[in-house]
Design an enzyme around this catalytic site. Structure first.
Site, PDB file in Angstrom:
ATOM      1  N   THR A  47     -58.744   7.944  12.350  1.00 32.68           N
ATOM      2  CA  THR A  47     -59.801   8.801  12.632  1.00 32.68           C
ATOM      3  C   THR A  47     -59.982   9.093  14.345  1.00 32.68           C
ATOM      4  O   THR A  47     -59.035   8.982  14.878  1.00 32.68           O
ATOM      5  CB  THR A  47     -61.021   8.485  11.983  1.00 32.68           C
ATOM      6  OG1 THR A  47     -61.136   7.073  12.613  1.00 32.68           O
ATOM      7  CG2 THR A  47     -61.252   8.589  10.525  1.00 32.68           C
ATOM      8  N   VAL A  49     -62.887   8.174  17.136  1.00 33.92           N
ATOM      9  CA  VAL A  49     -63.624   7.153  17.727  1.00 33.92           C
ATOM     10  C   VAL A  49     -62.922   5.812  17.577  1.00 33.92           C
ATOM     11  O   VAL A  49     -62.528   4.939  18.513  1.00 33.92           O
ATOM     12  CB  VAL A  49     -65.328   7.110  17.810  1.00 33.92           C
ATOM     13  CG1 VAL A  49     -65.659   5.912  18.727  1.00 33.92           C
ATOM     14  CG2 VAL A  49     -65.591   8.509  18.156  1.00 33.92           C
ATOM     15  N   CYS A  50     -62.609   5.675  16.206  1.00 34.37           N
ATOM     16  CA  CYS A  50     -61.982   4.414  15.890  1.00 34.37           C
ATOM     17  C   CYS A  50     -60.660   3.930  16.676  1.00 34.37           C
ATOM     18  O   CYS A  50     -60.933   2.682  17.247  1.00 34.37           O
ATOM     19  CB  CYS A  50     -61.661   4.320  14.360  1.00 34.37           C
ATOM     20  SG  CYS A  50     -62.984   4.700  13.336  1.00 34.37           S
ATOM     21  N   PRO A  51     -59.871   4.597  16.919  1.00 31.19           N
ATOM     22  CA  PRO A  51     -58.614   4.073  17.675  1.00 31.19           C
ATOM     23  C   PRO A  51     -59.002   3.597  19.182  1.00 31.19           C
ATOM     24  O   PRO A  51     -58.382   2.694  19.609  1.00 31.19           O
ATOM     25  CB  PRO A  51     -57.461   5.211  17.535  1.00 31.19           C
ATOM     26  CG  PRO A  51     -58.504   6.290  17.332  1.00 31.19           C
ATOM     27  CD  PRO A  51     -59.514   5.932  16.373  1.00 31.19           C
ATOM     28  N   ILE A  54     -60.573   0.296  18.690  1.00 30.11           N
ATOM     29  CA  ILE A  54     -59.538  -0.781  18.374  1.00 30.11           C
ATOM     30  C   ILE A  54     -58.470  -1.009  19.675  1.00 30.11           C
ATOM     31  O   ILE A  54     -58.106  -2.215  19.946  1.00 30.11           O
ATOM     32  CB  ILE A  54     -58.550  -0.328  17.168  1.00 30.11           C
ATOM     33  CG1 ILE A  54     -59.540  -0.393  15.874  1.00 30.11           C
ATOM     34  CG2 ILE A  54     -57.362  -1.189  16.817  1.00 30.11           C
ATOM     35  CD1 ILE A  54     -59.118   0.290  14.716  1.00 30.11           C
TER      36      ILE A  54
END
Length: 200
Positions: A47, A49-51, A54
């Site tokens: 997706t 914002v997720c990367p 992380i």
């Protein structure tokens, strides 16, 4: 759901380690036993914002390790999707070689036990939990989906927890490692404000 001051919910689930080994029955409490841990959730792999979050956690991995803190990440994706995302280069929408464990919550039981399910989409909100050596939740932060977390502030909070555990003093607003803390008493508050009000 506020879990601060309560025991962290345990879980047993599939997970992928940093060496790409897949474990079908990863026992969270057994793995982190006796260690400070940051458990964090993101909505879904591949997706937007997720990367960024992380990769930010991963970039600070050595800072967490210096503080002897374990990192464990969770989303509703399978371990095979986690692995595919790890194998995808960052410039192609992947996350690259991640150094911490990624847990699969396909049944969505873990995110429910931590009370961080998005009310309409069913995925996890952007939630992070700081869990102490006794498996007690000491800090949590939950963001809505469009709002990325400040990973460096989790480091600051870890420093505050470790300082308090070692010294017994409490950490006022905007406290950072190396800054004065406060004795938890009326005199301590007065003394802190007398000398350090400008630091707030």
């Amino acid at each position: 759901m506020v879990l601060v001051s309560l025991p962290a919910p345990n879980f047993i689930a599939p997970a992928i380690l940093k060496n790409d080994e897949i474990i079908e029955n990863f026992n969270f409490q057994n793995y982190v036993s006796g260690k400070i841990t940051v458990l964090f959730f993101w909505p879904m792999d591949f997706t937007f914002v997720c990367p960024s979050e992380i990769i930010a956690f991963n970039n600070l991995y050595d800072s967490f390790k210096e503080r002897k803190v374990e990192l464990v990440g969770v989303s509703i994706d399978s371990v095979f999707v986690h692995n595919a995302w790890r194998k995808t280069p960052i410039n192609e929408g992947g996350i690259g070689n991640i150094k911490f464990i990624m847990v699969s919550d396909v049944k969505q039981e873990i995110q429910k036990s931590y009370g961080i399910v998005h009310p309409t989409l069913g995925v996890a909100l952007r939630a992070s939990f700081l869990i102490d050596k006794k498996f007690c939740v000491r800090h949590q932060v939950v963001n809505d989906l469009p709002l990325g977390r400040n990973i460096k502030d989790m480091i600051r909070t870890i420093d505050a927890l470790q300082f308090h555990e070692k010294n017994g003093e409490v950490c006022p607003a905007n406290w950072k490692q190396g800054k004065p803390a406060m004795t938890p008493s009326p005199d301590g508050v007065r003394n802190y404000f007398r000398d350090h009000l400008k630091d707030l």
